[in-house]
Write an enzyme that holds these catalytic residues in place. Sequence first.
Site, PDB file in Angstrom:
ATOM      1  N   CYS A 132     -12.316  77.710   8.364  1.00 50.99           N
ATOM      2  CA  CYS A 132     -12.715  77.757   6.942  1.00 50.99           C
ATOM      3  C   CYS A 132     -12.196  76.529   6.194  1.00 50.99           C
ATOM      4  CB  CYS A 132     -12.168  79.023   6.281  1.00 50.99           C
ATOM      5  SG  CYS A 132     -12.821  80.544   6.977  1.00 50.99           S
TER       6      CYS A 132
HETATM    7  C1  BEZ Z   1     -11.074  80.452  10.805  1.00 54.08           C
HETATM    8  O1  BEZ Z   1     -11.560  80.038   9.758  1.00 54.08           O
HETATM    9  O2  BEZ Z   1     -10.552  79.707  11.617  1.00 54.08           O
HETATM   10  C2  BEZ Z   1     -11.106  81.912  11.079  1.00 54.08           C
HETATM   11  C3  BEZ Z   1     -11.249  82.820  10.049  1.00 54.08           C
HETATM   12  C4  BEZ Z   1     -11.243  84.172  10.338  1.00 54.08           C
HETATM   13  C5  BEZ Z   1     -11.124  84.599  11.646  1.00 54.08           C
HETATM   14  C6  BEZ Z   1     -11.026  83.682  12.666  1.00 54.08           C
HETATM   15  C7  BEZ Z   1     -11.010  82.325  12.389  1.00 54.08           C
END
Ligand code: BEZ
Length: 211
Positions: free
Chosen positions: A45
């Site tokens: 994210c």
């Molecule tokens: C990420 O943005 O890396 C992420 C967010 C939620 C669950 C797994 C990964």
Amino acid sequence: MTIRLGDVVPDFTAETTEGPIRFHEWLGDSWGVLFSHPKNFTPVCTTELGQVARLKPEFDRRHVKVIGLSVDPLDAHAKWAEDIAETQGYAPNFPLIADPDRTVSGLYDMIHPNASDTMTVRSVFVVGPDKKLKLSLTYPASAGRNFDEILRVIDSLQLTAQHAVATPANWKDGEDVIIVPSVSDEAAKEKFPGGWKTLKPYLRMVPQPGK
Ligand code: BEZ
């Protein structure tokens, strides 16, 4: 709630990092992209929000307003913005909705319980100036989205909203397009006076209108 192509997207009020908004009013006459990310302070994210901030001038150039969403609270969005700027070189320059009570996530079906009960999936909704859904995408948490592709498909959506054409696989702005089958050769002569190339009666290629 399932939102299908051509539906008027749900309106809502929400708290954002740029103040409270009413979604339809905030969109005004613009195109819009509403996208969710699963959780603040997570790696994928963080990269996605940096990319959207980097590409903001490209969305602006296309008259597209961009708005992000997660179920995290407003103060967490502000704190996370510092990390995004530090690690990605771009701080969020578009509003982020705080949806801790999941009102908007519910309206747009962004929580898929078999993926996660608590976080949104990576949803993208492209909305036209008529407030109707033009495109939606769903990615899992593990796969960061390609925002260049979202700009590319917006180019297609905006072109095909104006002209009786469709865009072929992997098309990019400036490349030849397809005359839609509902336009007869007779009608095409008026619409495309410069002519076209007929590969099959149903596959007629023409230079991109307006280029
Ligand atoms: C990420 O943005 O890396 C992420 C967010 C939620 C669950 C797994 C990964």
